[in-house]
Scaffold this motif. Sequence first.
Motif, PDB file in Angstrom:
ATOM      1  N   TYR A   7       3.086  -0.869  -8.247  1.00 21.31           N
ATOM      2  CA  TYR A   7       1.694  -0.779  -7.810  1.00 21.31           C
ATOM      3  C   TYR A   7       1.568   0.168  -6.618  1.00 21.31           C
ATOM      4  N   LEU A   8       2.473   0.068  -5.646  1.00 20.58           N
ATOM      5  CA  LEU A   8       2.430   0.942  -4.478  1.00 20.58           C
ATOM      6  C   LEU A   8       2.730   2.387  -4.863  1.00 20.58           C
ATOM      7  N   GLN A   9       3.604   2.599  -5.823  1.00 22.25           N
ATOM      8  CA  GLN A   9       3.893   3.955  -6.279  1.00 22.25           C
ATOM      9  C   GLN A   9       2.673   4.579  -6.945  1.00 22.25           C
ATOM     10  N   ARG A  10       1.944   3.800  -7.744  1.00 17.95           N
ATOM     11  CA  ARG A  10       0.721   4.325  -8.365  1.00 17.95           C
ATOM     12  C   ARG A  10      -0.312   4.691  -7.312  1.00 17.95           C
ATOM     13  N   ARG A  11      -0.445   3.840  -6.304  1.00  8.12           N
ATOM     14  CA  ARG A  11      -1.412   4.132  -5.244  1.00  8.12           C
ATOM     15  C   ARG A  11      -1.042   5.413  -4.512  1.00  8.12           C
ATOM     16  N   ALA A  12       0.241   5.590  -4.189  1.00  5.11           N
ATOM     17  CA  ALA A  12       0.662   6.786  -3.467  1.00  5.11           C
ATOM     18  C   ALA A  12       0.421   8.045  -4.304  1.00  5.11           C
ATOM     19  N   GLN A  13       0.724   7.968  -5.602  1.00  2.00           N
ATOM     20  CA  GLN A  13       0.509   9.125  -6.461  1.00  2.00           C
ATOM     21  C   GLN A  13      -0.974   9.456  -6.581  1.00  2.00           C
ATOM     22  N   GLU A  14      -1.817   8.458  -6.745  1.00  2.83           N
ATOM     23  CA  GLU A  14      -3.248   8.697  -6.858  1.00  2.83           C
ATOM     24  C   GLU A  14      -3.817   9.248  -5.562  1.00  2.83           C
ATOM     25  N   GLU A  15      -3.283   8.810  -4.427  1.00  2.00           N
ATOM     26  CA  GLU A  15      -3.751   9.331  -3.141  1.00  2.00           C
ATOM     27  C   GLU A  15      -3.381  10.807  -2.991  1.00  2.00           C
ATOM     28  N   ARG A  16      -2.193  11.184  -3.421  1.00  2.00           N
ATOM     29  CA  ARG A  16      -1.811  12.595  -3.375  1.00  2.00           C
ATOM     30  C   ARG A  16      -2.710  13.440  -4.273  1.00  2.00           C
ATOM     31  N   LEU A  17      -3.002  12.942  -5.478  1.00  2.00           N
ATOM     32  CA  LEU A  17      -3.883  13.682  -6.385  1.00  2.00           C
ATOM     33  C   LEU A  17      -5.292  13.793  -5.816  1.00  2.00           C
ATOM     34  N   ARG A  18      -5.757  12.753  -5.137  1.00  2.00           N
ATOM     35  CA  ARG A  18      -7.088  12.795  -4.557  1.00  2.00           C
ATOM     36  C   ARG A  18      -7.182  13.831  -3.427  1.00  2.00           C
ATOM     37  N   ARG A  19      -6.155  13.873  -2.592  1.00  2.00           N
ATOM     38  CA  ARG A  19      -6.173  14.871  -1.513  1.00  2.00           C
ATOM     39  C   ARG A  19      -6.130  16.286  -2.079  1.00  2.00           C
ATOM     40  N   GLN A  20      -5.353  16.484  -3.136  1.00  5.51           N
ATOM     41  CA  GLN A  20      -5.287  17.796  -3.763  1.00  5.51           C
ATOM     42  C   GLN A  20      -6.626  18.177  -4.374  1.00  5.51           C
ATOM     43  N   GLN A  21      -7.299  17.209  -4.999  1.00 11.84           N
ATOM     44  CA  GLN A  21      -8.586  17.493  -5.606  1.00 11.84           C
ATOM     45  C   GLN A  21      -9.642  17.796  -4.542  1.00 11.84           C
TER      46      GLN A  21
END
Length: 290
Positions: free
Chosen positions: A12-26
């Motif tokens: 769950y924490l890994q998914r959150r970290a990945q989604e946060e990185r994608l959000r910052r990139q977007q």
Amino acid sequence: QLRRQARERREYLQRRAQEERLRRQQDKKEQLRQALDENRLLPTELRHQALALQKELQFEMPGEGGVTGSQDDEYRWAGLEAPKVMVTTSRDPSARLRVFAKELCLVIPGARRLNRGRAEVGALVSACRAAGVTDLLVLHETRGQPDGLVLCHLPHGPTAHFTLSGAVLRHEVGGLGGAPLGAPHILLHRLDSTLGRRVGTILKHLFPVPRPQTHRVVTFANEDDVILVRNHVYRCQGKTVELEEVGPRFQLRPYLIRLGTLEQGDAADVEWRWHPYTTTASKRHLLSAS
């Protein structure tokens, strides 16, 4: 069982970290797109990677590339099954806090009240998780007045801490009939900032999906970063609508959101914390976009 919980928590924490990185990139791509469309200087923090971002933008159409919020991952099964909510209090509660906990169960359909006794927080959360409880609410008080609410979403979090004030019980509202028990419609007013949507997501998923013909409404209205909670029923009389408050009523103010569950305490990561002593604290609107 413990290993499975640890593995699910880690994933769950890994998914959150990945989604946060994608959000910052977007977000960076959107800033670059706006700067190019408006023919203005690029933001300073984007100049060293502007060429790489522009190459990625060539393969994206406007409006594409949206990232699913990490908050949605915690509530991805919401609506398929009714939430199972447990309401309890701090140890040795006063009579008023017990009554308020009982009336809070009337606001949230299907909620159960649990006598705390001498149970510790870890045992309380473990028992709720084993029983399939989706949300645990813990009420606190000072000198007999309810003044705190902790909302823990299970099994992995988040845990939101609220300051509770202005609690008015049902018999103090006046002019009441029987307590409506149907699932209400939820109104979220002026919770349109990033934090406001996050808090609104946490609060609205306490309630099951209502039937279209239900005549009950629970309102979470933001006013100067204080969430006013009201419980009403309405009746249609021809072309007019009669609105009646059935209580209880109270105000909530969030001050802390952690990514873990309640028993983890300070070990859980802090998603957001209220900082009241900064210079601009009195000028900011945290829960609303304007």
